[in-house]
Design a protein around this motif. Structure first.
Motif, PDB file in Angstrom:
ATOM      1  N   LEU A  14      41.792  86.891  52.405  1.00 19.40           N
ATOM      2  CA  LEU A  14      40.785  86.328  52.237  1.00 19.40           C
ATOM      3  C   LEU A  14      40.744  84.923  53.886  1.00 19.40           C
ATOM      4  CD1 LEU A  14      40.128  85.219  48.820  1.00 19.40           C
ATOM      5  CD2 LEU A  14      38.896  86.908  50.033  1.00 19.40           C
ATOM      6  N   HIS A  15      41.888  84.531  54.083  1.00 23.05           N
ATOM      7  CA  HIS A  15      41.639  84.106  55.197  1.00 23.05           C
ATOM      8  C   HIS A  15      41.622  84.998  56.945  1.00 23.05           C
ATOM      9  CE1 HIS A  15      43.013  79.879  53.891  1.00 23.05           C
ATOM     10  NE2 HIS A  15      43.770  80.924  53.045  1.00 23.05           N
ATOM     11  N   TRP A  16      41.546  85.754  56.752  1.00 18.33           N
ATOM     12  CA  TRP A  16      41.981  86.496  57.561  1.00 18.33           C
ATOM     13  C   TRP A  16      40.745  86.968  57.844  1.00 18.33           C
ATOM     14  CZ3 TRP A  16      44.748  88.027  61.765  1.00 18.33           C
ATOM     15  CH2 TRP A  16      45.970  88.567  62.126  1.00 18.33           C
ATOM     16  N   LEU A  17      39.816  87.368  56.962  1.00 18.40           N
ATOM     17  CA  LEU A  17      38.662  87.652  56.707  1.00 18.40           C
ATOM     18  C   LEU A  17      37.726  86.072  56.657  1.00 18.40           C
ATOM     19  CD1 LEU A  17      35.890  89.753  55.860  1.00 18.40           C
ATOM     20  CD2 LEU A  17      36.499  89.227  53.938  1.00 18.40           C
ATOM     21  N   ASN A  18      37.954  85.437  56.405  1.00 19.83           N
ATOM     22  CA  ASN A  18      37.510  84.065  56.536  1.00 19.83           C
ATOM     23  C   ASN A  18      37.538  83.877  58.311  1.00 19.83           C
ATOM     24  OD1 ASN A  18      36.283  81.830  56.637  1.00 19.83           O
ATOM     25  ND2 ASN A  18      37.131  80.883  55.836  1.00 19.83           N
ATOM     26  N   LEU A  19      38.698  83.973  59.290  1.00 21.32           N
ATOM     27  CA  LEU A  19      39.175  84.582  60.422  1.00 21.32           C
ATOM     28  C   LEU A  19      37.748  85.293  61.146  1.00 21.32           C
ATOM     29  CD1 LEU A  19      40.835  82.366  63.158  1.00 21.32           C
ATOM     30  CD2 LEU A  19      42.575  83.925  62.677  1.00 21.32           C
ATOM     31  N   ALA A  20      38.191  86.108  61.101  1.00 19.62           N
ATOM     32  CA  ALA A  20      37.615  86.742  61.469  1.00 19.62           C
ATOM     33  C   ALA A  20      35.740  87.051  61.670  1.00 19.62           C
ATOM     34  CB  ALA A  20      37.917  88.610  60.714  1.00 19.62           C
ATOM     35  N   ILE A  21      35.017  86.113  61.003  1.00 16.99           N
ATOM     36  CA  ILE A  21      34.209  85.937  60.797  1.00 16.99           C
ATOM     37  C   ILE A  21      33.711  84.623  61.258  1.00 16.99           C
ATOM     38  CG2 ILE A  21      31.981  84.906  59.072  1.00 16.99           C
ATOM     39  CD1 ILE A  21      33.126  86.514  56.899  1.00 16.99           C
ATOM     40  N   LEU A  22      35.164  83.616  61.315  1.00 13.33           N
ATOM     41  CA  LEU A  22      34.335  82.789  62.201  1.00 13.33           C
ATOM     42  C   LEU A  22      34.898  82.940  63.621  1.00 13.33           C
ATOM     43  CD1 LEU A  22      34.141  79.603  62.276  1.00 13.33           C
ATOM     44  CD2 LEU A  22      36.844  79.044  62.211  1.00 13.33           C
ATOM     45  N   THR A  23      35.719  83.408  64.124  1.00 15.66           N
ATOM     46  CA  THR A  23      35.492  84.159  65.391  1.00 15.66           C
ATOM     47  C   THR A  23      34.444  85.523  65.839  1.00 15.66           C
ATOM     48  OG1 THR A  23      38.573  84.776  65.172  1.00 15.66           O
ATOM     49  CG2 THR A  23      36.711  85.847  67.264  1.00 15.66           C
TER      50      THR A  23
END
Length: 165
Positions: A14-23
Motif C-alpha cells: 500500500l505504501h508502494w502504491l501510495n508512493l507510485a500514485i504520489l510520484t
C-alpha cells in the motif's frame, strides 16, 4: 500470521502504491509542466540567439558593403584629386606660357621703343650739332676779326650766337 520483525507485506504494498500514485501525480502535475516550460524557454532563447546571429550576420554583410562603398568613394576621391591636380598643373603651365609670351611681347615693344627713342635722340643731337656747326660757321664768316677758338668757346659755354644777340 507471524511476520518476522513486524513487517506487514500488505502495508508495504500500500505504501508502494501510495508512493507510485504520489510520484505519478507529481510527475504529471509538476515535473512535466515545468519540463515543458523549460523546454519552451530554451527553444525561445535558441530562436532569439538564431535571430541575433542572423541579424549580426546581416549587419556584418551590410558593414562589408558600406566599407566597400567607402573604399570605392575614397578611390574615386583620390582619382578626382589627381585629375584636379593635373588640371591645375595644366592651367598653371598654360598661364605661365601666356605670361612668358606677354613678357616677350613687352620686352620686344620696349626694345623697339628704346630703339626709336635712341634714333630720335641721335637725330636730335645731329640736328643740334648741325645747328651749332652752322652757327659757328656764321660767326666765323660774320666776325672775321675775332679768334675762332674764342668764338667756339663762347658758343659752347653760353649757347648759340642768336641767343646772345
Amino acid at each position: 500470521m507471524n511476520i518476522p520483525l513486524n513487517i506487514d507485506w500488505q502495508q508495504i504494498l500500500l505504501h508502494w502504491l501510495n508512493l507510485a500514485i504520489l510520484t505519478g501525480g507529481l510527475y504529471f502535475l509538476l515535473y512535466k509542466p515545468v519540463k515543458q516550460f523549460i523546454a519552451k524557454r530554451e527553444e525561445h532563447y535558441q530562436n532569439l540567439e538564431k535571430e541575433a546571429a542572423g541579424k549580426l550576420e546581416e549587419a556584418e554583410r551590410i558593414k562589408a558593403q558600406y566599407q566597400q562603398k567607402l573604399d570605392q568613394a575614397d578611390e574615386e576621391l583620390h582619382q578626382a584629386r589627381a585629375e584636379a591636380q593635373k588640371a591645375v598643373e595644366k592651367s598653371a603651365r598654360e598661364q605661365l606660357a601666356i605670361a612668358q609670351t606677354q613678357a616677350q611681347e613687352i620686352v620686344a615693344k620696349a626694345q623697339a621703343q628704346a630703339e626709336q627713342t635712341q634714333d630720335r635722340a641721335l637725330k636730335a643731337s645731329q640736328r643740334e650739332l648741325k645747328k651749332l656747326a652752322t652757327e659757328a660757321v656764321e660767326m666765323l664768316a660774320f666776325h672775321p676779326d675775332t679768334d675762332p677758338f674764342d668764338q667756339f668757346l663762347n658758343l659752347a659755354e653760353g649757347g648759340s650766337a642768336h641767343e646772345k644777340r
